[in-house]
Design a protein around this motif. Structure first.
Motif, PDB file in Angstrom:
ATOM      1  N   LEU A  88      -4.611   2.800   6.899  1.00 45.05           N
ATOM      2  CA  LEU A  88      -5.094   3.509   5.718  1.00 45.05           C
ATOM      3  C   LEU A  88      -6.548   3.950   5.901  1.00 45.05           C
ATOM      4  N   ASN A  89      -7.359   3.118   6.511  1.00 47.30           N
ATOM      5  CA  ASN A  89      -8.749   3.498   6.792  1.00 47.30           C
ATOM      6  C   ASN A  89      -8.819   4.675   7.758  1.00 47.30           C
ATOM      7  N   TYR A  90      -7.882   4.759   8.682  1.00 49.24           N
ATOM      8  CA  TYR A  90      -7.841   5.892   9.604  1.00 49.24           C
ATOM      9  C   TYR A  90      -7.458   7.175   8.856  1.00 49.24           C
ATOM     10  N   ILE A  91      -6.414   7.058   8.012  1.00 51.51           N
ATOM     11  CA  ILE A  91      -5.927   8.230   7.287  1.00 51.51           C
ATOM     12  C   ILE A  91      -6.958   8.725   6.279  1.00 51.51           C
ATOM     13  N   ASN A  92      -7.525   7.779   5.517  1.00 43.18           N
ATOM     14  CA  ASN A  92      -8.514   8.146   4.507  1.00 43.18           C
ATOM     15  C   ASN A  92      -9.385   6.934   4.202  1.00 43.18           C
ATOM     16  N   PRO A  93     -10.557   6.846   4.816  1.00 45.54           N
ATOM     17  CA  PRO A  93     -11.434   5.698   4.579  1.00 45.54           C
ATOM     18  C   PRO A  93     -11.847   5.530   3.115  1.00 45.54           C
ATOM     19  N   GLU A  94     -11.753   6.602   2.331  1.00 41.12           N
ATOM     20  CA  GLU A  94     -12.144   6.555   0.923  1.00 41.12           C
ATOM     21  C   GLU A  94     -10.977   6.211  -0.012  1.00 41.12           C
ATOM     22  N   ALA A  95      -9.793   6.025   0.536  1.00 41.21           N
ATOM     23  CA  ALA A  95      -8.619   5.743  -0.299  1.00 41.21           C
ATOM     24  C   ALA A  95      -8.827   4.455  -1.091  1.00 41.21           C
ATOM     25  N   GLU A  96      -8.441   4.496  -2.344  1.00 39.25           N
ATOM     26  CA  GLU A  96      -8.559   3.315  -3.191  1.00 39.25           C
ATOM     27  C   GLU A  96      -7.359   2.414  -2.935  1.00 39.25           C
ATOM     28  N   LYS A  97      -7.645   1.249  -2.403  1.00 39.19           N
ATOM     29  CA  LYS A  97      -6.589   0.303  -2.057  1.00 39.19           C
ATOM     30  C   LYS A  97      -6.245  -0.564  -3.266  1.00 39.19           C
ATOM     31  N   PRO A  98      -4.996  -1.003  -3.344  1.00 39.12           N
ATOM     32  CA  PRO A  98      -4.625  -1.888  -4.455  1.00 39.12           C
ATOM     33  C   PRO A  98      -5.388  -3.207  -4.349  1.00 39.12           C
ATOM     34  N   GLU A  99      -5.574  -3.847  -5.496  1.00 37.66           N
ATOM     35  CA  GLU A  99      -6.240  -5.144  -5.488  1.00 37.66           C
ATOM     36  C   GLU A  99      -5.379  -6.156  -4.766  1.00 37.66           C
ATOM     37  N   GLN A 100      -6.041  -7.011  -4.025  1.00 36.39           N
ATOM     38  CA  GLN A 100      -5.327  -8.062  -3.315  1.00 36.39           C
ATOM     39  C   GLN A 100      -5.177  -9.253  -4.249  1.00 36.39           C
ATOM     40  N   THR A 101      -3.972  -9.761  -4.304  1.00 36.03           N
ATOM     41  CA  THR A 101      -3.719 -10.930  -5.141  1.00 36.03           C
ATOM     42  C   THR A 101      -3.250 -12.065  -4.255  1.00 36.03           C
ATOM     43  N   ALA A 102      -3.383 -13.234  -4.756  1.00 28.43           N
ATOM     44  CA  ALA A 102      -2.953 -14.406  -3.995  1.00 28.43           C
ATOM     45  C   ALA A 102      -1.999 -15.214  -4.857  1.00 28.43           C
ATOM     46  N   VAL A 103      -1.008 -15.748  -4.214  1.00 26.98           N
ATOM     47  CA  VAL A 103      -0.078 -16.638  -4.888  1.00 26.98           C
ATOM     48  C   VAL A 103      -0.205 -17.986  -4.200  1.00 26.98           C
ATOM     49  N   VAL A 104      -0.488 -18.991  -4.975  1.00 25.30           N
ATOM     50  CA  VAL A 104      -0.635 -20.329  -4.415  1.00 25.30           C
ATOM     51  C   VAL A 104       0.602 -21.117  -4.791  1.00 25.30           C
ATOM     52  N   MET A 105       1.211 -21.684  -3.782  1.00 22.04           N
ATOM     53  CA  MET A 105       2.413 -22.482  -4.029  1.00 22.04           C
ATOM     54  C   MET A 105       2.132 -23.911  -3.581  1.00 22.04           C
ATOM     55  N   GLN A 106       2.576 -24.834  -4.370  1.00 23.21           N
ATOM     56  CA  GLN A 106       2.466 -26.217  -3.970  1.00 23.21           C
ATOM     57  C   GLN A 106       3.837 -26.701  -3.535  1.00 23.21           C
ATOM     58  N   CYS A 148       0.809  -1.227   0.000  1.00 18.55           N
ATOM     59  CA  CYS A 148       0.000   0.000   0.000  1.00 18.55           C
ATOM     60  C   CYS A 148       0.842   1.277   0.000  1.00 18.55           C
ATOM     61  N   ALA A 149       2.142   1.157  -0.196  1.00 16.33           N
ATOM     62  CA  ALA A 149       3.036   2.316  -0.079  1.00 16.33           C
ATOM     63  C   ALA A 149       2.616   3.476  -0.976  1.00 16.33           C
ATOM     64  N   GLU A 150       2.278   3.190  -2.218  1.00 18.51           N
ATOM     65  CA  GLU A 150       1.877   4.271  -3.124  1.00 18.51           C
ATOM     66  C   GLU A 150       0.596   4.951  -2.655  1.00 18.51           C
ATOM     67  N   VAL A 151      -0.330   4.182  -2.135  1.00 16.87           N
ATOM     68  CA  VAL A 151      -1.588   4.748  -1.636  1.00 16.87           C
ATOM     69  C   VAL A 151      -1.317   5.601  -0.403  1.00 16.87           C
ATOM     70  N   PHE A 152      -0.444   5.125   0.473  1.00 16.80           N
ATOM     71  CA  PHE A 152      -0.072   5.932   1.641  1.00 16.80           C
ATOM     72  C   PHE A 152       0.544   7.259   1.200  1.00 16.80           C
ATOM     73  N   ARG A 153       1.468   7.203   0.236  1.00 13.50           N
ATOM     74  CA  ARG A 153       2.102   8.432  -0.256  1.00 13.50           C
ATOM     75  C   ARG A 153       1.070   9.387  -0.851  1.00 13.50           C
ATOM     76  N   ALA A 154       0.128   8.841  -1.600  1.00 11.93           N
ATOM     77  CA  ALA A 154      -0.915   9.668  -2.216  1.00 11.93           C
ATOM     78  C   ALA A 154      -1.819  10.312  -1.159  1.00 11.93           C
ATOM     79  N   ASN A 155      -1.768   9.781   0.059  1.00 15.03           N
ATOM     80  CA  ASN A 155      -2.592  10.305   1.142  1.00 15.03           C
ATOM     81  C   ASN A 155      -1.758  11.000   2.217  1.00 15.03           C
TER      82      ASN A 155
END
Length: 132
Positions: free
Chosen positions: A106-124, A7-14
């Protein structure tokens, strides 16, 4: 769960200038931790003797768990050198972060901030069983 590095970029933008991780540990362990996490957007700061952590009232003795002095888990928003808000984990560090995580901050700083999409990596993991 998204982390501070994610979320670093979103934090910087806020309005966040820098994301720091202060840990009661040595600089070599912190460098290895940062590298293992791929945390290139977070600055890791060693509090080798726990002086800062002690003054914050967050030092905990974990000698009974074989870890010595460590820090209670928390996040803190500092503005102009003053603590504006702290999120202190109710269970210290024994569970996954529930209030000191990036999303809560991030919700405290700006509840309306657009957060990056969460991705998942599955490893076997494959285990080879060899018999003689």
């Amino acid at each position: 769960m998204l982390g501070y590095n994610d979320c670093a970029e979103v934090f910087r933008a806020n309005g966040v200038d820098e994301i720091l991780c202060i840990s009661v540990n040595d600089p070599f362990s912190l460098a290895t931790w940062a590298q293992a996490e791929g945390a290139d957007q977070v600055r890791f700061i060693p509090d080798v003797k726990g002086d800062f952590t002690r003054q914050m009232g967050m030092l905990v003795n974990l000698a009974d768990k074989g870890m010595g002095q460590r820090s209670w888990r928390y996040s803190m928003l500092v503005k102009d050198g003053m603590i504006e808000k702290m999120f202190v984990e109710p269970d210290g560090f024994e569970t996954m972060p529930v209030v000191s995580n990036a999303e809560t901050m991030l919700n405290y700083i700006n509840p309306e901030a657009e957060k990056p999409e969460q991705t998942a990596v599955v490893m076997q993991m494959w285990r080879a069983i060899l018999s003689a």
